[in-house]
Design a protein around this motif. Structure first.
Motif, short mmCIF file in Angstrom:
data_model
loop_
_atom_site.label_atom_id
_atom_site.label_comp_id
_atom_site.label_asym_id
_atom_site.label_seq_id
_atom_site.Cartn_x
_atom_site.Cartn_y
_atom_site.Cartn_z
N ALA A 74 35.67 2.32 81.38
CA ALA A 74 35.75 0.98 80.82
C ALA A 74 34.54 -0.54 81.44
O ALA A 74 34.17 -0.99 80.54
N VAL A 75 33.81 0.52 82.50
CA VAL A 75 31.96 0.24 82.14
C VAL A 75 31.50 0.39 81.24
O VAL A 75 30.83 0.02 80.57
N PHE A 76 31.23 1.78 80.18
CA PHE A 76 30.35 1.68 79.24
C PHE A 76 31.29 1.05 78.46
O PHE A 76 30.26 1.10 77.52
N ASN A 77 32.76 1.16 77.66
CA ASN A 77 32.39 0.47 76.56
C ASN A 77 32.61 -1.07 76.91
O ASN A 77 31.61 -1.72 75.15
N GLU A 78 32.35 -1.81 78.14
CA GLU A 78 32.61 -3.16 78.17
C GLU A 78 30.61 -3.55 77.67
O GLU A 78 30.29 -4.52 76.76
N ALA A 79 30.58 -2.57 79.03
CA ALA A 79 28.47 -2.78 78.26
C ALA A 79 27.96 -2.06 77.36
O ALA A 79 27.01 -3.11 76.93
N SER A 80 28.65 -1.53 76.88
CA SER A 80 27.73 -1.31 75.15
C SER A 80 28.23 -1.85 73.89
O SER A 80 27.62 -1.92 73.42
N ALA A 81 29.03 -2.15 74.35
CA ALA A 81 29.52 -3.19 73.23
C ALA A 81 28.57 -4.23 72.48
O ALA A 81 28.22 -3.94 70.93
N PRO A 82 27.71 -4.52 72.89
CA PRO A 82 26.31 -5.57 72.37
C PRO A 82 25.59 -4.86 72.39
O PRO A 82 24.37 -6.21 71.39
N LEU A 83 25.13 -3.67 72.69
CA LEU A 83 24.09 -2.71 71.90
C LEU A 83 24.74 -1.95 70.85
O LEU A 83 23.50 -1.40 69.43
N VAL A 84 25.71 -2.01 70.15
CA VAL A 84 26.06 -1.04 69.22
C VAL A 84 26.41 -1.86 68.16
O VAL A 84 26.73 -2.74 67.79
N ALA A 85 25.46 -1.19 66.95
CA ALA A 85 25.67 -2.02 65.36
C ALA A 85 27.16 -1.68 64.83
O ALA A 85 27.83 -2.31 63.94
N ALA A 86 27.15 -0.08 64.98
CA ALA A 86 28.45 0.19 64.07
C ALA A 86 29.10 1.03 64.91
O ALA A 86 28.08 2.24 65.12
N LYS A 87 30.42 2.08 64.58
CA LYS A 87 31.03 3.00 65.74
C LYS A 87 32.06 3.38 64.43
O LYS A 87 32.60 3.38 63.90
N THR A 88 32.05 4.97 64.46
CA THR A 88 32.98 5.51 63.65
C THR A 88 33.37 6.47 64.75
O THR A 88 32.83 7.66 65.22
N VAL A 89 34.79 6.71 65.08
CA VAL A 89 35.51 7.25 65.98
C VAL A 89 36.87 8.68 64.75
O VAL A 89 37.09 7.69 63.79
N CYS A 90 36.13 9.98 65.19
CA CYS A 90 36.93 11.28 64.30
C CYS A 90 37.76 11.74 65.21
O CYS A 90 37.49 11.94 66.98
N GLU A 91 38.71 12.18 65.16
CA GLU A 91 39.58 12.59 65.57
C GLU A 91 39.96 13.83 65.05
O GLU A 91 40.45 14.20 63.98
N TYR A 92 40.05 15.73 65.90
CA TYR A 92 40.16 16.90 65.82
C TYR A 92 40.99 17.27 66.74
O TYR A 92 40.63 17.35 67.62
N ASP A 93 41.59 18.53 66.53
CA ASP A 93 42.07 19.97 67.00
C ASP A 93 40.97 20.90 66.36
O ASP A 93 40.09 21.70 65.68
N LEU A 94 41.07 21.67 67.77
CA LEU A 94 39.73 21.95 68.01
C LEU A 94 40.35 23.81 67.49
O LEU A 94 42.01 24.23 69.02
N VAL A 95 40.22 24.12 67.02
CA VAL A 95 40.43 25.39 65.93
C VAL A 95 40.75 26.77 66.06
O VAL A 95 41.24 27.94 65.65
N CYS A 96 38.99 26.82 66.70
CA CYS A 96 38.05 27.76 66.77
C CYS A 96 37.09 27.80 67.84
O CYS A 96 36.34 26.50 67.14
N GLU A 97 37.35 28.31 68.92
CA GLU A 97 35.92 27.95 69.91
C GLU A 97 34.85 29.13 69.38
O GLU A 97 34.99 31.02 69.75
N GLY A 98 34.05 29.04 68.45
CA GLY A 98 32.65 30.50 68.50
C GLY A 98 31.67 30.51 69.69
O GLY A 98 31.14 30.75 69.43
N SER A 99 32.55 30.07 70.40
CA SER A 99 31.71 30.88 72.12
C SER A 99 31.46 32.16 72.29
O SER A 99 32.08 32.92 71.36
N ALA A 100 29.84 32.54 72.84
CA ALA A 100 30.32 33.87 73.44
C ALA A 100 31.00 34.57 74.19
O ALA A 100 31.33 36.09 74.66
N ALA A 101 31.43 33.30 75.19
CA ALA A 101 32.14 34.05 75.92
C ALA A 101 33.54 34.87 76.04
O ALA A 101 34.17 34.44 75.10
#
Length: 101
Positions: A74-101
């Motif tokens: 909430a603090v970030f969202n309110e305080a950052s709003a006047p600093l942002v010219a544009a924002k794009t949000v994308c949602e995904y499902d993680l289907v393959c994690e390519g980590s070495a672990a």
């Protein structure tokens, strides 16, 4: 299956330092304080100094919804709003994690 959010921010010229302080604090608090948040990366564009990409991984959609209700978001969202010219949000499902672990 993990839930992924990618957020592409275009920051207003001259406002990046303010934005980075806010988003860095939010990212650290998210991973530190939210059991359902396993990753929260803040990426700086190499060619555009006013562009930031967030890459966030949550256990599931419910964990992300809980993130949206936190005080640090909430603090970030309110305080950052006047600093942002544009924002794009994308949602995904993680289907393959390519980590070495």
């Amino acid at each position: 299956m993990s839930f992924v959010i990618a957020v592409d921010f275009q920051i207003k010229p001259g406002r990046m330092a303010e934005f980075r302080k806010l988003i860095d604090d939010n990212a650290r608090a998210s991973v530190r304080d939210e059991p359902g948040c396993s990753r929260f990366d803040v990426c700086a564009d190499r060619k555009d100094a006013d562009r930031v990409l967030l890459y966030e991984i949550y256990d599931d959609r419910a964990a992300f919804d809980a993130h949206l209700k936190t005080r640090h978001f909430a603090v970030f969202n309110e305080a950052s709003a006047p600093l942002v010219a544009a924002k794009t949000v994308c949602e995904y499902d993680l289907v393959c994690e390519g980590s070495a672990a």
